[in-house]
Design an enzyme around this catalytic site. Structure first.
Site, PDB file in Angstrom:
ATOM      1  CG  ASN A  12      -1.718   1.399   1.468  1.00  0.00           C
ATOM      2  OD1 ASN A  12      -1.801   2.021   0.593  1.00  0.00           O
ATOM      3  ND2 ASN A  12      -2.279   1.411   2.718  1.00  0.00           N
ATOM      4  CD1 TRP A  13       3.512   1.087  -2.795  1.00  0.00           C
ATOM      5  CD2 TRP A  13       3.421   2.393  -4.960  1.00  0.00           C
ATOM      6  NE1 TRP A  13       4.210   0.508  -3.799  1.00  0.00           N
ATOM      7  CE2 TRP A  13       4.110   1.352  -5.025  1.00  0.00           C
ATOM      8  CE3 TRP A  13       3.522   3.360  -5.624  1.00  0.00           C
ATOM      9  CZ2 TRP A  13       5.069   1.181  -6.391  1.00  0.00           C
ATOM     10  CZ3 TRP A  13       3.907   3.401  -6.839  1.00  0.00           C
ATOM     11  CH2 TRP A  13       4.790   2.128  -7.141  1.00  0.00           C
ATOM     12  CE  LYS A  14       0.285   3.223   4.715  1.00  0.00           C
ATOM     13  NZ  LYS A  14       0.158   3.489   6.353  1.00  0.00           N
ATOM     14  CG  HIS A  98      -5.909   1.358   5.027  1.00  0.00           C
ATOM     15  ND1 HIS A  98      -5.467   2.281   5.986  1.00  0.00           N
ATOM     16  CD2 HIS A  98      -4.850   0.708   4.863  1.00  0.00           C
ATOM     17  CE1 HIS A  98      -4.230   2.323   6.462  1.00  0.00           C
ATOM     18  NE2 HIS A  98      -3.732   1.336   5.912  1.00  0.00           N
ATOM     19  CD  GLU A 100      -3.219   5.236   7.007  1.00  0.00           C
ATOM     20  OE1 GLU A 100      -3.079   5.428   5.618  1.00  0.00           O
ATOM     21  OE2 GLU A 100      -2.037   4.860   7.411  1.00  0.00           O
ATOM     22  CD  GLU A 172      -3.513  -2.958   7.681  1.00  0.00           C
ATOM     23  OE1 GLU A 172      -2.410  -3.111   6.917  1.00  0.00           O
ATOM     24  OE2 GLU A 172      -4.134  -2.182   7.202  1.00  0.00           O
ATOM     25  N   GLY A 178       2.464   1.772  11.019  1.00  0.00           N
ATOM     26  CA  GLY A 178       3.330   2.857  10.619  1.00  0.00           C
ATOM     27  C   GLY A 178       4.234   3.230  12.167  1.00  0.00           C
ATOM     28  CB  SER A 214       4.882  -2.254  12.157  1.00  0.00           C
ATOM     29  OG  SER A 214       4.693  -0.662  12.397  1.00  0.00           O
ATOM     30  N   GLY A 235       2.627  -1.327   4.379  1.00  0.00           N
ATOM     31  CA  GLY A 235       2.826   0.041   4.181  1.00  0.00           C
ATOM     32  C   GLY A 235       4.253   0.595   3.957  1.00  0.00           C
ATOM     33  N   GLY A 236       4.769   1.105   4.978  1.00  0.00           N
ATOM     34  CA  GLY A 236       6.124   1.922   4.556  1.00  0.00           C
ATOM     35  C   GLY A 236       7.193   1.028   3.948  1.00  0.00           C
TER      36      GLY A 236
HETATM   37  C1  PEP Z   1      -0.474   0.104   5.930  1.00  0.00           C
HETATM   38  O1  PEP Z   1      -0.924   1.007   6.144  1.00  0.00           O
HETATM   39  O2  PEP Z   1      -1.779  -0.850   5.845  1.00  0.00           O
HETATM   40  C2  PEP Z   1       0.549  -0.630   7.001  1.00  0.00           C
HETATM   41  C3  PEP Z   1       0.445  -1.714   7.151  1.00  0.00           C
HETATM   42  O3  PEP Z   1       1.489   0.256   7.011  1.00  0.00           O
HETATM   43  P1  PEP Z   1       3.028   0.035   7.913  1.00  0.00           P
HETATM   44  O4  PEP Z   1       3.407  -1.315   7.074  1.00  0.00           O
HETATM   45  O5  PEP Z   1       3.784   1.275   7.350  1.00  0.00           O
HETATM   46  O6  PEP Z   1       2.478  -0.148   9.263  1.00  0.00           O
END
Ligand code: PEP
Length: 256
Positions: A12-14, A98, A100, A172, A178, A214, A235-236
């Site tokens: 997920n590049w956000k 998600h 967010e 999640e 994050g 994470s 994500g990141g």
């Molecule tokens: C996400 O935004 O779905 C996510 C899992 O982010 P991260 O891996 O950065 O915690």
């Protein structure tokens, strides 16, 4: 991880990306993954980059998708993007619900269920995100929150059990996204086993359950090796070709 459920890793590049950076990231990713065992995998860039990403990945096994979708089929919904439009763009996946989107855009459990159905109707694979806030985790409410979030989705899927293989659930914990924090492997497995039970009770026996929050190269194998974890939503670490390729290889190896 089960051999009947092919491991899946989705990035997920956000709201990150730019034409040049996208090209560099995907070219580095494809180079890093050459000759490695691959899981099923995909990346979800922001809407404007879907055509570019689709063109760059056209002859690669890596698929692509979007980060959200309208619950409506078409019409006067300014700023929204429909599932059929994503399908036209060659998307395989769409992330729905998600945290967010729930937090910043006020998406409700019912809207997430409608988005899931809209995605399925257009042949997309919805990746339905569920997970508790930090305060809910502290209050011991994790499973109740997940049941509440899943209920409208499962109610809509009842009776179309064949869709079980097309829907993906991503657990999640919001406090893990994050932050660099993750639940213990035992904690992840317990929640996934609970979700698995709920899915099976609804007749969905082949649905994959991803873990997100994470995930990085250093912890991927310990998470993906758990019996009810079928891969990850990343994500990141999906913005770093070396990290993401190591995570993908870990999922493929755990699924062998
Ligand atoms: C996400 O935004 O779905 C996510 C899992 O982010 P991260 O891996 O950065 O915690």
């Amino acid at each position: 991880m089960s051999v009947e459920r092919k491991p899946l890793v989705v990035g997920n590049w956000k709201m990150n990306g730019a034409f040049e950076a996208n090209r560099t990231l995907l070219e580095s990713l494809m180079a890093a993954l050459a000759h490695q065992p691959l899981p099923e995998m995909g990346v979800c860039p922001p809407f404007p980059y879907l055509p570019q990403v689709g063109a760059l990945l056209a002859s690669s096994p890596i698929r692509w998708g979007a980060q959200t979708v309208s619950e409506h089929r078409l019409g006067a919904y300014t700023g929204q993007v429909s599932a059929s439009m994503l399908s036209d763009l060659g998307c395989t996946y769409v992330i729905v619900g998600h945290s967010e989107r729930r937090q910043f855009c006020g998406e409700t459990d019912e809207q997430v269920a409608n988005q899931t159905m809209a995605a399925l109707d257009s042949g997309l694979v919805p990746i339905v995100c569920v997970g508790e806030l930090a305060a809910e985790e502290v209050a011991g409410q994790t499973l109740n929150v997940i049941d509440r979030q899943l209920a409208p989705v499962l109610a809509m899927l009842a009776g179309i059990a064949d869709e079980g293989a097309s829907v993906v659930i991503a657990y999640e914990p919001v406090w893990a996204i994050g932050t660099g924090k993750t639940p213990t492997p035992e904690g992840v497995q317990a929640v996934h086993a609970h979700i698995r039970q709920q899915l099976q009770a609804a007749g969905l026996v082949r649905t994959r359950i991803l873990y997100g929050g994470s995930v990085k190269a250093a912890n991927a194998e310990s998470l993906f090796g758990l019996p009810d974890v079928d891969g990850g939503l990343i994500g990141g670490a999906a913005l770093d070709a070396e990290e993401f390729s190591t995570i993908c290889t870990a999922a493929a190896v755990c699924g062998l």
